[in-house]
Motif scaffolding. Structure first.
Motif, PDB file in Angstrom:
ATOM      1  N   ILE A 177      -3.842  -5.859  -2.237  1.00 60.08           N
ATOM      2  CA  ILE A 177      -3.040  -4.855  -1.534  1.00 60.08           C
ATOM      3  C   ILE A 177      -2.483  -5.476  -0.247  1.00 60.08           C
ATOM      4  O   ILE A 177      -3.185  -6.236   0.422  1.00 60.08           O
ATOM      5  CB  ILE A 177      -3.894  -3.617  -1.162  1.00 60.08           C
ATOM      6  CG1 ILE A 177      -4.640  -3.060  -2.376  1.00 60.08           C
ATOM      7  CG2 ILE A 177      -3.042  -2.558  -0.477  1.00 60.08           C
ATOM      8  CD1 ILE A 177      -3.829  -2.272  -3.357  1.00 60.08           C
ATOM      9  N   TYR A 202       0.832  -1.208   0.000  1.00 60.70           N
ATOM     10  CA  TYR A 202       0.000   0.000   0.000  1.00 60.70           C
ATOM     11  C   TYR A 202       0.865   1.257   0.000  1.00 60.70           C
ATOM     12  O   TYR A 202       0.678   2.143  -0.809  1.00 60.70           O
ATOM     13  CB  TYR A 202      -0.941   0.030   1.215  1.00 60.70           C
ATOM     14  CG  TYR A 202      -1.777   1.282   1.224  1.00 60.70           C
ATOM     15  CD1 TYR A 202      -2.977   1.325   0.527  1.00 60.70           C
ATOM     16  CD2 TYR A 202      -1.349   2.442   1.865  1.00 60.70           C
ATOM     17  CE1 TYR A 202      -3.742   2.493   0.479  1.00 60.70           C
ATOM     18  CE2 TYR A 202      -2.090   3.606   1.830  1.00 60.70           C
ATOM     19  CZ  TYR A 202      -3.282   3.626   1.132  1.00 60.70           C
ATOM     20  OH  TYR A 202      -4.010   4.778   1.086  1.00 60.70           O
ATOM     21  N   TYR A 248      -2.654   2.063  -3.553  1.00 60.88           N
ATOM     22  CA  TYR A 248      -4.019   2.501  -3.838  1.00 60.88           C
ATOM     23  C   TYR A 248      -4.077   3.236  -5.177  1.00 60.88           C
ATOM     24  O   TYR A 248      -4.974   3.014  -5.987  1.00 60.88           O
ATOM     25  CB  TYR A 248      -4.533   3.393  -2.701  1.00 60.88           C
ATOM     26  CG  TYR A 248      -5.905   3.959  -2.949  1.00 60.88           C
ATOM     27  CD1 TYR A 248      -7.033   3.140  -2.865  1.00 60.88           C
ATOM     28  CD2 TYR A 248      -6.083   5.297  -3.281  1.00 60.88           C
ATOM     29  CE1 TYR A 248      -8.302   3.655  -3.101  1.00 60.88           C
ATOM     30  CE2 TYR A 248      -7.346   5.815  -3.512  1.00 60.88           C
ATOM     31  CZ  TYR A 248      -8.454   4.991  -3.420  1.00 60.88           C
ATOM     32  OH  TYR A 248      -9.704   5.494  -3.664  1.00 60.88           O
ATOM     33  N   CYS A 288      -9.711   0.579  -0.352  1.00 59.21           N
ATOM     34  CA  CYS A 288      -9.092  -0.271  -1.376  1.00 59.21           C
ATOM     35  C   CYS A 288     -10.079  -1.311  -1.903  1.00 59.21           C
ATOM     36  O   CYS A 288     -10.175  -1.539  -3.115  1.00 59.21           O
ATOM     37  CB  CYS A 288      -7.850  -0.968  -0.827  1.00 59.21           C
ATOM     38  SG  CYS A 288      -6.457   0.149  -0.553  1.00 59.21           S
ATOM     39  N   ALA A 307     -10.057  -3.707  -5.168  1.00 59.81           N
ATOM     40  CA  ALA A 307      -9.054  -4.688  -4.747  1.00 59.81           C
ATOM     41  C   ALA A 307      -9.757  -6.003  -4.407  1.00 59.81           C
ATOM     42  O   ALA A 307     -10.851  -6.007  -3.847  1.00 59.81           O
ATOM     43  CB  ALA A 307      -8.279  -4.184  -3.534  1.00 59.81           C
TER      44      ALA A 307
END
Length: 143
Positions: free
Chosen positions: A103, A76, A84, A116, A121
């Motif tokens: 992530i 991250y 992100y 996220c 994600a």
């Protein structure tokens, strides 16, 4: 087989039962050389072809020239471009948006995790990442 060139490390492994077919290719992105080595080792032991890069910028460059990435696993918090921001760029791209993104972070910040996941994600893993984390995510996300 491993190679190092300009901050990119490539390692190839073949999936069991793949009948000699091409292994699934995972792009690992982390600015920490130690964390890159750890996640690459876990992925390699899980029989994935791994390319490791040290920034979101390098990841986007590689994605522009390497069409066969099956999944992206990214830290991250990185300088220049966060995981992100990389996630957003991948999901906004018509050619990349189908690639699952996971992530990773050493910081358990619920709002960051939610943001996220809402942005697309597949999962958010806490560091240190364990082989069982990788197996769980990859068995659920990849064919």
């Amino acid at each position: 087989m491993s190679s190092v060139a300009g901050g990119v490390v490539g390692t190839t492994a073949v999936l069991p039962g793949a009948g000699g077919g091409a292994p699934l290719h995972v792009l690992a992105v982390d600015d920490s050389s130690v964390d890159r080595a750890v996640i690459s080792g876990i992925l390699r032991s899980s029989r994935f072809r791994v390319t490791a890069v040290d920034s979101g910028k390098r990841a986007l460059e590689l994605l522009g020239s390497e069409p066969n990435v099956s999944m992206i696993i990214t830290d991250y918090w990185m300088p220049e471009m966060t995981g992100y921001e990389l996630l957003k760029k991948v999901k906004e791209s018509s050619t990349l948006k189908q690639i699952p993104v996971v992530i990773m972070s050493s910081e358990n910040v619920p709002t960051r995790i939610s943001r996220c996941l809402e942005e697309g994600a597949e999962d958010f893993l806490m560091k240190p990442v364990r082989p069982s984390d990788v197996s769980r995510v990859f068995n659920r996300v990849l064919p």
